[in-house]
Scaffold this motif. Structure first.
Motif, short mmCIF file in Angstrom:
data_model
loop_
_atom_site.label_atom_id
_atom_site.label_comp_id
_atom_site.label_asym_id
_atom_site.label_seq_id
_atom_site.Cartn_x
_atom_site.Cartn_y
_atom_site.Cartn_z
N SER A 48 -33.00 2.34 -23.56
CA SER A 48 -31.68 1.72 -23.63
C SER A 48 -30.70 2.61 -24.39
O SER A 48 -29.53 2.76 -23.99
N ALA A 49 -31.17 3.22 -25.48
CA ALA A 49 -30.31 4.11 -26.25
C ALA A 49 -29.92 5.35 -25.45
O ALA A 49 -28.76 5.78 -25.49
N VAL A 50 -30.87 5.90 -24.71
CA VAL A 50 -30.58 7.09 -23.90
C VAL A 50 -29.58 6.74 -22.80
O VAL A 50 -28.62 7.49 -22.56
N VAL A 51 -29.78 5.61 -22.12
CA VAL A 51 -28.86 5.21 -21.05
C VAL A 51 -27.45 5.01 -21.61
O VAL A 51 -26.47 5.49 -21.04
N GLY A 52 -27.34 4.32 -22.73
CA GLY A 52 -26.02 4.10 -23.34
C GLY A 52 -25.34 5.40 -23.75
O GLY A 52 -24.14 5.59 -23.52
N THR A 53 -26.11 6.31 -24.33
CA THR A 53 -25.55 7.58 -24.78
C THR A 53 -25.10 8.43 -23.59
O THR A 53 -23.99 8.98 -23.58
N VAL A 54 -25.96 8.53 -22.58
CA VAL A 54 -25.62 9.33 -21.41
C VAL A 54 -24.42 8.73 -20.68
O VAL A 54 -23.53 9.46 -20.21
N GLN A 55 -24.36 7.41 -20.60
CA GLN A 55 -23.22 6.76 -19.94
C GLN A 55 -21.91 7.08 -20.65
O GLN A 55 -20.90 7.40 -20.02
N GLN A 56 -21.92 7.01 -21.98
CA GLN A 56 -20.70 7.31 -22.74
C GLN A 56 -20.31 8.78 -22.63
O GLN A 56 -19.14 9.11 -22.45
N LEU A 57 -21.29 9.67 -22.74
CA LEU A 57 -20.99 11.11 -22.64
C LEU A 57 -20.50 11.49 -21.25
O LEU A 57 -19.54 12.26 -21.11
N ALA A 58 -21.16 10.97 -20.22
CA ALA A 58 -20.74 11.29 -18.86
C ALA A 58 -19.34 10.75 -18.58
O ALA A 58 -18.53 11.42 -17.91
N GLY A 59 -19.02 9.57 -19.10
CA GLY A 59 -17.68 9.02 -18.92
C GLY A 59 -16.63 9.89 -19.61
O GLY A 59 -15.56 10.16 -19.04
N ALA A 60 -16.93 10.35 -20.81
CA ALA A 60 -15.98 11.19 -21.54
C ALA A 60 -15.81 12.56 -20.86
O ALA A 60 -14.69 13.05 -20.71
N ILE A 61 -16.92 13.15 -20.43
CA ILE A 61 -16.85 14.45 -19.77
C ILE A 61 -16.13 14.33 -18.44
O ILE A 61 -15.30 15.18 -18.08
N PHE A 66 -11.43 15.34 -15.02
CA PHE A 66 -10.38 14.86 -14.12
C PHE A 66 -8.99 15.15 -14.67
O PHE A 66 -8.10 15.56 -13.92
N ILE A 67 -8.78 14.95 -15.95
CA ILE A 67 -7.48 15.22 -16.55
C ILE A 67 -7.17 16.72 -16.50
O ILE A 67 -6.04 17.13 -16.23
#
Length: 126
Positions: A48-61, A66-67
């Motif tokens: 769960s911690a890995v999924v949450g971390t990867v989701q946040q990092l991928a969203g930020a990257i 895109f910007i």
């Protein structure tokens, strides 16, 4: 969304955004369930911690990518003399095109996710 421009009606943008958001929700929930369901009970918290971390990092990257694409394409078009609205619309189309290209790699990878076994014992309390 790669087909939208400066003359696109706002309601079409809203419908496309709602469709994209609904599609993402129908994709991520089963994908996370399948991915985390294949872990043993001792690894639930780590998964769960890995999924949450990867989701946040991928969203930020992804947002930063895109910007960057939108800004560079818009700036290049403005330097060529295109008006600001048209240049921004072209930059946004370029950013969504970049996302579409990335999804061409993600879609086949989704078929590699394996279902957890249905006959696996469920620990008490879960």
């Amino acid at each position: 969304m790669t087909r939208m421009g400066e003359t696109t009606e706002p309601w079409m943008l809203m419908v496309a955004h709602i469709g994209m958001s609904a599609g993402l929700s129908l994709l991520f929930t089963p994908l996370f369930t399948s991915g985390l369901g294949s872990l043993g009970p001792s690894l639930y918290s780590h998964g769960s911690a890995v999924v949450g971390t990867v989701q946040q990092l991928a969203g930020a990257i992804g947002t930063a990518l895109f910007i960057a694409v939108m800004t560079s394409q818009s700036a290049a078009l403005i330097a060529q003399g295109v008006n600001e609205v048209s240049a921004t619309a072209a930059g946004i189309r370029g950013a969504f095109l970049c996302g579409a290209i990335i999804s061409l790699f993600a879609i086949p990878a989704a078929f590699l996710v394996r279902r957890p076994p249905l006959d696996a014992p469920v620990p008490i309390g879960h």
